[in-house]
Design a protein around this motif. Structure first.
Motif, mmCIF file in Angstrom:
data_model
loop_
_atom_site.group_PDB
_atom_site.id
_atom_site.type_symbol
_atom_site.label_atom_id
_atom_site.label_comp_id
_atom_site.label_asym_id
_atom_site.label_seq_id
_atom_site.Cartn_x
_atom_site.Cartn_y
_atom_site.Cartn_z
ATOM 1 N N TYR A 118 0.834 -1.203 0.000
ATOM 2 C CA TYR A 118 0.000 0.000 0.000
ATOM 3 C C TYR A 118 0.871 1.255 0.000
ATOM 4 N N LEU A 119 1.885 1.290 0.865
ATOM 5 C CA LEU A 119 2.763 2.458 0.936
ATOM 6 C C LEU A 119 3.476 2.692 -0.388
ATOM 7 N N HIS A 120 3.960 1.620 -1.010
ATOM 8 C CA HIS A 120 4.596 1.759 -2.324
ATOM 9 C C HIS A 120 3.621 2.356 -3.323
ATOM 10 N N MET A 121 2.383 1.871 -3.311
ATOM 11 C CA MET A 121 1.396 2.360 -4.271
ATOM 12 C C MET A 121 1.113 3.847 -4.048
ATOM 13 N N VAL A 122 1.030 4.283 -2.807
ATOM 14 C CA VAL A 122 0.799 5.697 -2.513
ATOM 15 C C VAL A 122 1.966 6.543 -3.044
ATOM 16 N N ILE A 123 3.179 6.085 -2.800
ATOM 17 C CA ILE A 123 4.371 6.803 -3.280
ATOM 18 C C ILE A 123 4.387 6.818 -4.808
ATOM 19 N N GLU A 124 4.135 5.674 -5.416
ATOM 20 C CA GLU A 124 4.157 5.580 -6.877
ATOM 21 C C GLU A 124 3.075 6.450 -7.507
ATOM 22 N N ILE A 139 6.535 1.663 -17.547
ATOM 23 C CA ILE A 139 6.021 0.479 -18.255
ATOM 24 C C ILE A 139 7.128 -0.143 -19.108
ATOM 25 N N ALA A 140 7.900 0.685 -19.797
ATOM 26 C CA ALA A 140 8.996 0.166 -20.629
ATOM 27 C C ALA A 140 10.025 -0.574 -19.781
ATOM 28 N N LEU A 141 10.355 -0.026 -18.624
ATOM 29 C CA LEU A 141 11.299 -0.705 -17.728
ATOM 30 C C LEU A 141 10.721 -2.033 -17.249
ATOM 31 N N LYS A 142 9.445 -2.045 -16.906
ATOM 32 C CA LYS A 142 8.805 -3.281 -16.459
ATOM 33 C C LYS A 142 8.807 -4.317 -17.576
ATOM 34 N N GLU A 143 8.562 -3.891 -18.783
ATOM 35 C CA GLU A 143 8.579 -4.832 -19.913
ATOM 36 C C GLU A 143 9.980 -5.364 -20.191
ATOM 37 N N ARG A 144 10.994 -4.647 -19.731
ATOM 38 C CA ARG A 144 12.378 -5.119 -19.844
ATOM 39 C C ARG A 144 12.772 -6.014 -18.676
ATOM 40 N N THR A 148 8.322 -3.388 -10.296
ATOM 41 C CA THR A 148 7.785 -2.026 -10.207
ATOM 42 C C THR A 148 8.651 -1.133 -9.324
ATOM 43 N N GLU A 149 8.975 -1.608 -8.131
ATOM 44 C CA GLU A 149 9.776 -0.796 -7.214
ATOM 45 C C GLU A 149 11.159 -0.511 -7.795
ATOM 46 N N GLN A 150 11.737 -1.501 -8.473
ATOM 47 C CA GLN A 150 13.036 -1.290 -9.130
ATOM 48 C C GLN A 150 12.942 -0.200 -10.186
ATOM 49 N N ALA A 151 11.855 -0.201 -10.948
ATOM 50 C CA ALA A 151 11.684 0.798 -12.008
ATOM 51 C C ALA A 151 11.599 2.210 -11.416
ATOM 52 N N PHE A 152 10.830 2.370 -10.349
ATOM 53 C CA PHE A 152 10.738 3.691 -9.725
ATOM 54 C C PHE A 152 12.066 4.114 -9.121
ATOM 55 N N MET A 155 14.262 5.382 -11.824
ATOM 56 C CA MET A 155 13.888 6.738 -12.245
ATOM 57 C C MET A 155 14.361 7.780 -11.217
ATOM 58 N N LEU A 156 14.334 7.411 -9.943
ATOM 59 C CA LEU A 156 14.739 8.326 -8.868
ATOM 60 C C LEU A 156 16.230 8.257 -8.557
ATOM 61 N N GLU A 157 16.930 7.332 -9.227
ATOM 62 C CA GLU A 157 18.352 7.103 -9.001
ATOM 63 C C GLU A 157 18.637 6.701 -7.547
ATOM 64 N N LEU A 158 17.745 5.864 -7.004
ATOM 65 C CA LEU A 158 17.929 5.335 -5.655
ATOM 66 C C LEU A 158 18.644 3.997 -5.743
ATOM 67 N N THR A 159 19.517 3.724 -4.795
ATOM 68 C CA THR A 159 20.260 2.469 -4.792
ATOM 69 C C THR A 159 19.869 1.625 -3.588
ATOM 70 N N GLY A 160 20.332 0.399 -3.565
ATOM 71 C CA GLY A 160 20.055 -0.507 -2.459
ATOM 72 C C GLY A 160 18.770 -1.286 -2.702
ATOM 73 N N ASP A 161 18.250 -1.881 -1.643
ATOM 74 C CA ASP A 161 17.018 -2.657 -1.714
ATOM 75 C C ASP A 161 15.886 -1.736 -2.180
ATOM 76 N N PRO A 162 15.308 -2.000 -3.345
ATOM 77 C CA PRO A 162 14.298 -1.075 -3.877
ATOM 78 C C PRO A 162 13.044 -0.960 -3.012
ATOM 79 N N TYR A 163 12.695 -2.018 -2.306
ATOM 80 C CA TYR A 163 11.505 -1.976 -1.450
ATOM 81 C C TYR A 163 11.730 -1.019 -0.270
ATOM 82 N N GLU A 164 12.912 -1.102 0.324
ATOM 83 C CA GLU A 164 13.255 -0.206 1.429
ATOM 84 C C GLU A 164 13.552 1.206 0.923
ATOM 85 N N ALA A 165 14.268 1.303 -0.194
ATOM 86 C CA ALA A 165 14.648 2.618 -0.727
ATOM 87 C C ALA A 165 13.420 3.453 -1.069
#
Length: 176
Positions: A118-124, A139-144, A148-152, A155-165
């Motif tokens: 839920y929190l991820h969805m609110v942020i996204e 969508i293009a990143l997901k198709e590659r 979802t969290e990795q794609a965001f 885009m935000l240039e965040l590193t580490g565990d994408p769920y935590e980041a």
């Protein structure tokens, strides 16, 4: 918007079909004691052909929940029910197919509005509302092959565990 499924009725074709099948199953009513919320990519219109319908719930009686899920959805194709530990918390997860949609039901002993999905969805949603041009890129990143969290995070240039980041980003920016 995200807690009530009515928005799906005026959404894209996949959202309208999702609304129809969820209602055909009477899912939100049958599971209402668990405060179900549809999460994931379909509500945000960033789904791909392989996207499923993710429904998260607050569950404290895992045995009773498992019995109910098995009774309601056990007969459907590819039904699986399992328990596992995610971030030190027990969860119960069920998967099945109905009317060409894969469902994933996720139960955790935590209010749904505090669960990562839920929190991820609110942020996204915030990020897509703020940066509408990102929708096609996500969508293009997901198709590659990106989750979802990795794609965001990409885009935000965040590193580490994408769920935590993504959670940490949402907290820093006071989105959640």
């Amino acid at each position: 918007m995200l807690k009530n499924l009515e928005y799906l009725k005026s959404g894209n074709e996949k959202q309208r079909r999702a609304f129809k099948v969820i209602n055909q199953l009477n899912m939100m009513e049958d599971l209402k004691i668990y405060s179900p919320i549809l999460c994931g990519t379909i509500p945000l219109s960033i789904d791909t052909a392989s996207s499923d319908l993710d429904i998260i719930m607050e569950v404290h009686d895992f045995s009773g929940f498992g019995d109910k899920i098995n009774f309601l959805y056990g007969p459907f194709p590819q039904f699986k029910l399992k328990r596992k530990i995610i971030r030190s918390k027990l969860i119960v997860k069920a998967n099945f197919i109905y009317d060409n949609f894969e469902f994933e039901l996720f139960g955790q002993a935590q209010p749904v509005t505090q669960q990562y999905a839920y929190l991820h969805m609110v942020i996204e949603k915030y990020l897509l509302d703020t940066n509408p041009s990102w929708r096609c890129e996500i969508i293009a990143l997901k198709e590659r092959g990106f989750k979802t969290e990795q794609a965001f995070c990409h885009m935000l240039e965040l590193t580490g565990d994408p769920y935590e980041a993504l959670i940490n980003y949402g907290l820093r920016k006071q989105i959640i």
